[in-house]
Motif scaffolding. Structure first.
Motif, PDB file in Angstrom:
ATOM      1  N   ALA A 209     -14.537 -14.051   9.090  1.00 48.70           N
ATOM      2  CA  ALA A 209     -13.438 -14.112   8.126  1.00 48.70           C
ATOM      3  C   ALA A 209     -13.006 -12.712   7.692  1.00 48.70           C
ATOM      4  CB  ALA A 209     -13.854 -14.938   6.914  1.00 48.70           C
ATOM      5  N   MET A 210     -13.968 -11.812   7.478  1.00 47.00           N
ATOM      6  CA  MET A 210     -13.622 -10.441   7.099  1.00 47.00           C
ATOM      7  C   MET A 210     -12.965  -9.697   8.259  1.00 47.00           C
ATOM      8  SD  MET A 210     -13.800  -9.489   4.029  1.00 47.00           S
ATOM      9  CE  MET A 210     -13.335  -7.833   4.540  1.00 47.00           C
ATOM     10  N   ALA A 211     -13.412  -9.940   9.489  1.00 44.83           N
ATOM     11  CA  ALA A 211     -12.786  -9.304  10.645  1.00 44.83           C
ATOM     12  C   ALA A 211     -11.328  -9.740  10.768  1.00 44.83           C
ATOM     13  CB  ALA A 211     -13.560  -9.644  11.919  1.00 44.83           C
ATOM     14  N   ALA A 212     -11.072 -11.030  10.571  1.00 48.03           N
ATOM     15  CA  ALA A 212      -9.703 -11.540  10.616  1.00 48.03           C
ATOM     16  C   ALA A 212      -8.857 -10.936   9.499  1.00 48.03           C
ATOM     17  CB  ALA A 212      -9.710 -13.063  10.510  1.00 48.03           C
ATOM     18  N   SER A 213      -9.429 -10.815   8.309  1.00 45.27           N
ATOM     19  CA  SER A 213      -8.706 -10.239   7.175  1.00 45.27           C
ATOM     20  C   SER A 213      -8.397  -8.767   7.412  1.00 45.27           C
ATOM     21  CB  SER A 213      -9.523 -10.407   5.894  1.00 45.27           C
ATOM     22  OG  SER A 213      -9.751 -11.771   5.604  1.00 45.27           O
ATOM     23  N   CYS A 214      -9.343  -8.036   7.981  1.00 48.08           N
ATOM     24  CA  CYS A 214      -9.146  -6.620   8.273  1.00 48.08           C
ATOM     25  C   CYS A 214      -7.995  -6.421   9.257  1.00 48.08           C
ATOM     26  CB  CYS A 214     -10.434  -6.024   8.837  1.00 48.08           C
ATOM     27  SG  CYS A 214     -10.322  -4.271   9.278  1.00 48.08           S
ATOM     28  N   ALA A 215      -7.993  -7.187  10.339  1.00 47.10           N
ATOM     29  CA  ALA A 215      -6.922  -7.082  11.329  1.00 47.10           C
ATOM     30  C   ALA A 215      -5.573  -7.432  10.716  1.00 47.10           C
ATOM     31  CB  ALA A 215      -7.225  -7.993  12.514  1.00 47.10           C
ATOM     32  N   ALA A 216      -5.537  -8.447   9.863  1.00 43.00           N
ATOM     33  CA  ALA A 216      -4.289  -8.870   9.236  1.00 43.00           C
ATOM     34  C   ALA A 216      -3.733  -7.783   8.320  1.00 43.00           C
ATOM     35  CB  ALA A 216      -4.513 -10.165   8.455  1.00 43.00           C
ATOM     36  N   VAL A 217      -4.594  -7.140   7.539  1.00 45.22           N
ATOM     37  CA  VAL A 217      -4.149  -6.085   6.620  1.00 45.22           C
ATOM     38  C   VAL A 217      -3.551  -4.915   7.396  1.00 45.22           C
ATOM     39  CG1 VAL A 217      -4.926  -4.382   4.931  1.00 45.22           C
ATOM     40  CG2 VAL A 217      -5.756  -6.734   4.782  1.00 45.22           C
ATOM     41  N   TRP A 218      -4.200  -4.498   8.464  1.00 40.26           N
ATOM     42  CA  TRP A 218      -3.704  -3.359   9.248  1.00 40.26           C
ATOM     43  C   TRP A 218      -2.374  -3.676   9.921  1.00 40.26           C
ATOM     44  CZ3 TRP A 218      -4.734   1.667   9.570  1.00 40.26           C
ATOM     45  CH2 TRP A 218      -5.938   2.130   9.016  1.00 40.26           C
ATOM     46  N   LEU A 219      -2.253  -4.844  10.527  1.00 38.65           N
ATOM     47  CA  LEU A 219      -1.014  -5.189  11.214  1.00 38.65           C
ATOM     48  C   LEU A 219       0.152  -5.313  10.237  1.00 38.65           C
ATOM     49  CD1 LEU A 219      -2.303  -7.817  13.805  1.00 38.65           C
ATOM     50  CD2 LEU A 219      -1.425  -5.519  14.294  1.00 38.65           C
ATOM     51  N   ALA A 220      -0.073  -5.943   9.093  1.00 37.51           N
ATOM     52  CA  ALA A 220       0.990  -6.096   8.100  1.00 37.51           C
ATOM     53  C   ALA A 220       1.429  -4.749   7.552  1.00 37.51           C
ATOM     54  CB  ALA A 220       0.510  -7.012   6.970  1.00 37.51           C
ATOM     55  N   MET A 221       0.482  -3.847   7.312  1.00 35.43           N
ATOM     56  CA  MET A 221       0.820  -2.528   6.782  1.00 35.43           C
ATOM     57  C   MET A 221       1.649  -1.719   7.776  1.00 35.43           C
ATOM     58  SD  MET A 221       0.077   0.949   7.008  1.00 35.43           S
ATOM     59  CE  MET A 221      -1.569   1.121   7.709  1.00 35.43           C
ATOM     60  N   ILE A 222       1.271  -1.743   9.040  1.00 33.49           N
ATOM     61  CA  ILE A 222       2.004  -0.975  10.056  1.00 33.49           C
ATOM     62  C   ILE A 222       3.427  -1.515  10.207  1.00 33.49           C
ATOM     63  CG2 ILE A 222       2.107  -0.424  12.517  1.00 33.49           C
ATOM     64  CD1 ILE A 222      -0.988  -0.386  12.471  1.00 33.49           C
ATOM     65  N   GLY A 223       3.578  -2.824  10.235  1.00 37.34           N
ATOM     66  CA  GLY A 223       4.914  -3.400  10.310  1.00 37.34           C
ATOM     67  C   GLY A 223       5.759  -3.039   9.104  1.00 37.34           C
ATOM     68  N   GLN A 224       5.160  -3.049   7.919  1.00 37.89           N
ATOM     69  CA  GLN A 224       5.872  -2.667   6.703  1.00 37.89           C
ATOM     70  C   GLN A 224       6.289  -1.202   6.746  1.00 37.89           C
ATOM     71  OE1 GLN A 224       3.559  -2.259   3.083  1.00 37.89           O
ATOM     72  NE2 GLN A 224       5.138  -3.298   1.896  1.00 37.89           N
ATOM     73  N   MET A 225       5.434  -0.338   7.269  1.00 37.71           N
ATOM     74  CA  MET A 225       5.756   1.079   7.356  1.00 37.71           C
ATOM     75  C   MET A 225       6.972   1.322   8.250  1.00 37.71           C
ATOM     76  SD  MET A 225       3.377   4.284   8.617  1.00 37.71           S
ATOM     77  CE  MET A 225       2.366   4.282   7.130  1.00 37.71           C
ATOM     78  N   ILE A 226       7.024   0.640   9.384  1.00 35.10           N
ATOM     79  CA  ILE A 226       8.161   0.792  10.294  1.00 35.10           C
ATOM     80  C   ILE A 226       9.451   0.337   9.617  1.00 35.10           C
ATOM     81  CG2 ILE A 226       9.156  -0.031  12.458  1.00 35.10           C
ATOM     82  CD1 ILE A 226       6.258  -0.245  13.528  1.00 35.10           C
ATOM     83  N   ALA A 227       9.411  -0.826   8.959  1.00 35.10           N
ATOM     84  CA  ALA A 227      10.605  -1.356   8.301  1.00 35.10           C
ATOM     85  C   ALA A 227      11.040  -0.468   7.133  1.00 35.10           C
ATOM     86  CB  ALA A 227      10.339  -2.776   7.813  1.00 35.10           C
ATOM     87  N   LEU A 228      10.087   0.045   6.359  1.00 37.36           N
ATOM     88  CA  LEU A 228      10.414   0.891   5.219  1.00 37.36           C
ATOM     89  C   LEU A 228      11.028   2.210   5.671  1.00 37.36           C
ATOM     90  CD1 LEU A 228      10.338   1.341   2.167  1.00 37.36           C
ATOM     91  CD2 LEU A 228       8.008   2.198   2.407  1.00 37.36           C
ATOM     92  N   ASN A 229      10.498   2.798   6.729  1.00 38.92           N
ATOM     93  CA  ASN A 229      11.065   4.050   7.246  1.00 38.92           C
ATOM     94  C   ASN A 229      12.515   3.871   7.674  1.00 38.92           C
ATOM     95  OD1 ASN A 229       8.716   5.489   6.802  1.00 38.92           O
ATOM     96  ND2 ASN A 229       7.959   5.256   8.893  1.00 38.92           N
ATOM     97  N   ARG A 230      12.800   2.766   8.319  1.00 39.54           N
ATOM     98  CA  ARG A 230      14.179   2.505   8.736  1.00 39.54           C
ATOM     99  C   ARG A 230      15.095   2.325   7.537  1.00 39.54           C
ATOM    100  NH1 ARG A 230      13.155  -1.903  13.662  1.00 39.54           N
ATOM    101  NH2 ARG A 230      12.337  -0.407  15.193  1.00 39.54           N
ATOM    102  N   ARG A 231      14.616   1.620   6.520  1.00 39.83           N
ATOM    103  CA  ARG A 231      15.437   1.375   5.332  1.00 39.83           C
ATOM    104  C   ARG A 231      15.690   2.673   4.567  1.00 39.83           C
ATOM    105  NH1 ARG A 231      15.628  -3.678   2.557  1.00 39.83           N
ATOM    106  NH2 ARG A 231      17.525  -3.672   1.298  1.00 39.83           N
ATOM    107  N   LEU A 232      14.667   3.493   4.446  1.00 39.32           N
ATOM    108  CA  LEU A 232      14.821   4.761   3.728  1.00 39.32           C
ATOM    109  C   LEU A 232      15.740   5.715   4.469  1.00 39.32           C
ATOM    110  CD1 LEU A 232      11.132   5.359   2.558  1.00 39.32           C
ATOM    111  CD2 LEU A 232      13.097   4.847   1.093  1.00 39.32           C
ATOM    112  N   ALA A 233      15.718   5.682   5.796  1.00 38.70           N
ATOM    113  CA  ALA A 233      16.564   6.572   6.586  1.00 38.70           C
ATOM    114  C   ALA A 233      18.043   6.333   6.306  1.00 38.70           C
ATOM    115  CB  ALA A 233      16.274   6.386   8.072  1.00 38.70           C
ATOM    116  N   GLY A 234      18.413   5.096   6.008  1.00 37.41           N
ATOM    117  CA  GLY A 234      19.796   4.792   5.691  1.00 37.41           C
ATOM    118  C   GLY A 234      20.131   4.903   4.219  1.00 37.41           C
TER     119      GLY A 234
END
Length: 456
Positions: A209-234
């Motif tokens: 359960a912790m391994a699944a939670s760890c993977a989920a946190v990392w993937l969600a954060m990276i996706g958010q970073m990409i989307a936020l960078n694009r939004r800030l650029a505009g």
């Protein structure tokens, strides 16, 4: 005789439509606040439903013992992960509006980039230190919690950066971008990963359960970073960057102190319960807390929506507008919280049964825990008001005293009364904290911050 079929303009339906339009449909600050808070609340409710379903599945798949271990480790991740950004996620709602108001784009660009890379580096170093500490103390730690604790350390950096990005997004009123990755996408990934492991026949214990939670946190954060960078650029023109790290920390660290004591106040009950009671008792208590979480989401939604506007109105010197906005925020925190509490208490036993028949023994604890939540809701998001207006030291003192009360009461009551003692200690501490914050705001700002009663 002619019969008029059309309803009069003053019909109840027309009046309801007019009130809803005034609350949510116009372009003034209050309607905008209601819409943004409603968006945040809706996201948190959907997230809560997903998390609730995930917790039910985990409790049934793992059993109460493994579930208790997972809850214990995840609580540490929530506690430390919310502190290791050093207050940047909260101070972003003060720093970003001030940079925009003064036109200091160099420092704004520097903050938008440096805040994230800085918190990533700092939290990574702290996580390594914590992993080394777990290894050094391995002889005195339950073997069943060792590997989950290591996975918790691995989760922390991504959790911290996600919090920082949340603060940046909320400062621009991008509520969906700030909250969706953490509260919807992350939960969906946790459910998907754990369900996949279960279907494939893997033993779904605390480690999986912790391994699944760890993977989920990392993937969600990276996706958010990409989307936020694009939004800030505009949104923010490119150009040179200035890094006022000393200024950021001067603003953030006092807020971190406030946030830290608040988090300690929030999680002391679970952590103390783990020391004196079985993992099964921890699991039951945590199910109660998750069931009542809807009430806290209302407070969170208003806090997230209003913080940067407190700064804007204060910087503009518009005291009347600030006072009216504070009153509005408090009313829209308390009354919905009251309604939600009554509904949850009425449905509490069947909701707890979803976790498993043994979890219904925590139903009585819900009533004790609900007292503190309602008392806190009565003054709305005033801790954010104090932080944004430069009174974070007094706010930190109030939280520190409330944490001390909570810790002492937990140590006294939990060994004897278990979950009931933990809930009673937390409700008493929240009541003490509310009285202190009410008094501080009244003395420092001259504002009446109670959802009911006469101003004076």
């Amino acid at each position: 005789m002619a019969v008029m079929d059309a309803p009069p303009a003053t019909s109840p339906l027309a009046g309801l439509k007019a009130r809803l339009a005034a609350l949510f449909g116009s372009s003034n600050e209050r309607s905008l606040t209601n819409r943004l808070a409603g968006t945040i609340f809706l996201i948190r409710v959907v997230s809560a439903a997903m998390a609730y379903g995930a917790q039910i599945l985990l409790a049934r798949w793992m059993g109460t013992s493994d579930y208790g271990v997972y809850v214990y480790v995840w609580t540490w991740v929530l506690l430390l992960g919310s502190m290791l950004d050093f207050g940047i996620s909260a101070s972003a709602q003060k720093i970003i509006p001030e940079y925009r108001a003064s036109g200091d784009l160099d420092r704004l660009r520097g903050f938008l980039s440096g805040s994230r890379w800085g918190t990533l580096a700092a939290s990574s170093l702290v996580s390594l230190a914590l992993a080394a500490l777990v290894w050094a103390l391995s002889s005195s730690i339950d073997p069943a919690t060792m590997l989950p604790l290591y996975l918790g350390c691995l989760t922390l950096p991504a959790f911290v950066v996600a919090n920082t990005q949340d603060g940046i997004a909320r400062s621009h009123d991008w509520m969906k971008l700030g909250l969706m990755p953490q509260f919807i996408i992350r939960q969906a990934l946790i459910i998907g990963f754990t369900a996949g492991l279960f279907v494939l026949g893997f033993q779904l214990g605390a480690v999986a359960a912790m391994a699944a939670s760890c993977a989920a946190v990392w993937l969600a954060m990276i996706g958010q970073m990409i989307a936020l960078n694009r939004r800030l650029a505009g949104h923010v023109a490119s150009g040179p960057r200035a890094y006022d790290v000393r200024g950021w920390l001067a603003t953030s660290l006092p807020i971190l102190l406030v946030e830290s004591f608040y988090l300690l106040l929030s999680y002391t009950d679970v952590l103390v319960l783990q020391q004196f009671r079985s993992a099964e008792d921890v699991g039951v208590y945590y199910a109660v807390v998750k069931t009542l979480a809807l009430v806290s989401f209302i407070h969170y939604a208003m806090s997230a929506t209003t913080a940067h506007r407190f700064t804007e109105y204060h910087a503009a010197g518009d005291k009347d507008r600030l006072a009216a906005y504070v009153k509005h925020a408090i009313a829209w925190t308390f009354w919905p919280s009251l309604a939600a509490t009554l509904v949850l208490l009425a449905l509490g036993k069947p909701l707890l049964w979803l976790f498993g028949p043994q979890f219904t023994q925590g139903y009585g604890i819900m009533f004790v825990a609900a007292i503190g939540l309602m008392v806190r809701a009565a003054i709305g998001p005033v801790e954010r008001l104090l932080n944004m207006l430069g009174h974070q030291n007094m706010c930190a003192l109030a939280y520190a005293l409330a944490f001390a009360v909570n810790l002492i009461l937990c140590l006294v009551l939990v060994p004897r009364f278990g979950g009931y003692g933990a809930a009673a200690a937390t409700s008493a501490a929240l009541t003490f904290e509310t009285v202190l914050l009410f008094w501080i705001v009244r003395k420092r700002l001259g504002l009446h911050v109670l959802a009911f009663g006469k101003k004076g």
